[in-house]
Design an enzyme around this catalytic site. Structure first.
Site, PDB file in Angstrom:
ATOM      1  CG  ASN A  62      -0.491  -0.252   2.453  1.00 48.88           C
ATOM      2  OD1 ASN A  62       0.577  -1.062   2.926  1.00 48.88           O
ATOM      3  ND2 ASN A  62      -1.064   0.519   3.520  1.00 48.88           N
ATOM      4  CD  GLU A  75      -5.110  -5.907  -0.857  1.00 45.51           C
ATOM      5  OE1 GLU A  75      -4.593  -4.929  -0.878  1.00 45.51           O
ATOM      6  OE2 GLU A  75      -6.015  -6.472  -0.180  1.00 45.51           O
ATOM      7  CB  CYS A 112     -10.432  -3.061   1.251  1.00 41.46           C
ATOM      8  SG  CYS A 112      -9.815  -2.338  -0.194  1.00 41.46           S
ATOM      9  CB  CYS A 115      -8.583  -4.811  -3.163  1.00 41.62           C
ATOM     10  SG  CYS A 115      -7.489  -3.537  -2.871  1.00 41.62           S
TER      11      CYS A 115
END
Length: 160
Positions: A62, A75, A112, A115
């Site tokens: 991230n 991701e 999430c 993603c």
């Protein structure tokens, strides 16, 4: 009217050492990627590693920004890189790990919603399921045989 029941089947490994060697290797690459995450705001680092059918492994982590929503999750960083560098390759497996600098993360943390949608797009595009393994920093590892287990009733191009 009728009720419709939707079920998902996930496999839970009690810890990292219970995994097959190839998955341990992929998850270790995700752990290494997590260590390089840029997460000064959330203090929540995520790493991803993707195995492609050409045997290439692509990693991502991230990347946050002071303009908070303009950062990118691990991701999507990995999946978009794979799509741009290896456009013909299929994604076979994805390994994810997440951890907080504030406390130890032992609960498996799935992708999430944003993603999940991005992974779903690639699963539909390649017409092949993507195996997803996810964990916290330590502890149990969860395996989903397909993103469809994590995002039932997904939205894809068939609706457009």
């Amino acid at each position: 009217m009728k009720d419709v029941k939707i079920e998902s089947t996930l496999t839970v490994f009690e810890d990292f050492n219970e995994l097959p060697e190839a998955i341990k290797d992929l998850l270790q690459k995700a752990i290494d990627a997590r260590k390089n995450a840029y997460a000064p705001y959330s203090k929540f680092s995520v790493g991803a590693a993707i195995l492609l059918d050409n045997q290439q492994v692509v990693t991502g982590n991230n990347q946050e920004n002071a303009s908070y929503p303009s950062g990118l999750c691990a991701e999507r960083t990995a999946i978009y890189y794979a799509g741009s560098q290896f456009p013909e390759a299929k994604i076979l497996k994805m390994a994810l790990t997440a951890g907080s600098r504030e406390h130890q993360t032992i609960t498996p943390i799935p992708p999430c919603g944003a993603c999940r949608q991005a992974i779903a797009e690639y699963e539909v595009k390649q017409d092949t399921p993507i195996e997803i393994y996810f964990m916290g920093e330590t502890g149990k590892v969860v395996k989903s045989a397909s993103l469809a287990n994590l995002l039932p009733l997904g939205f894809d191009r068939s609706f457009l």
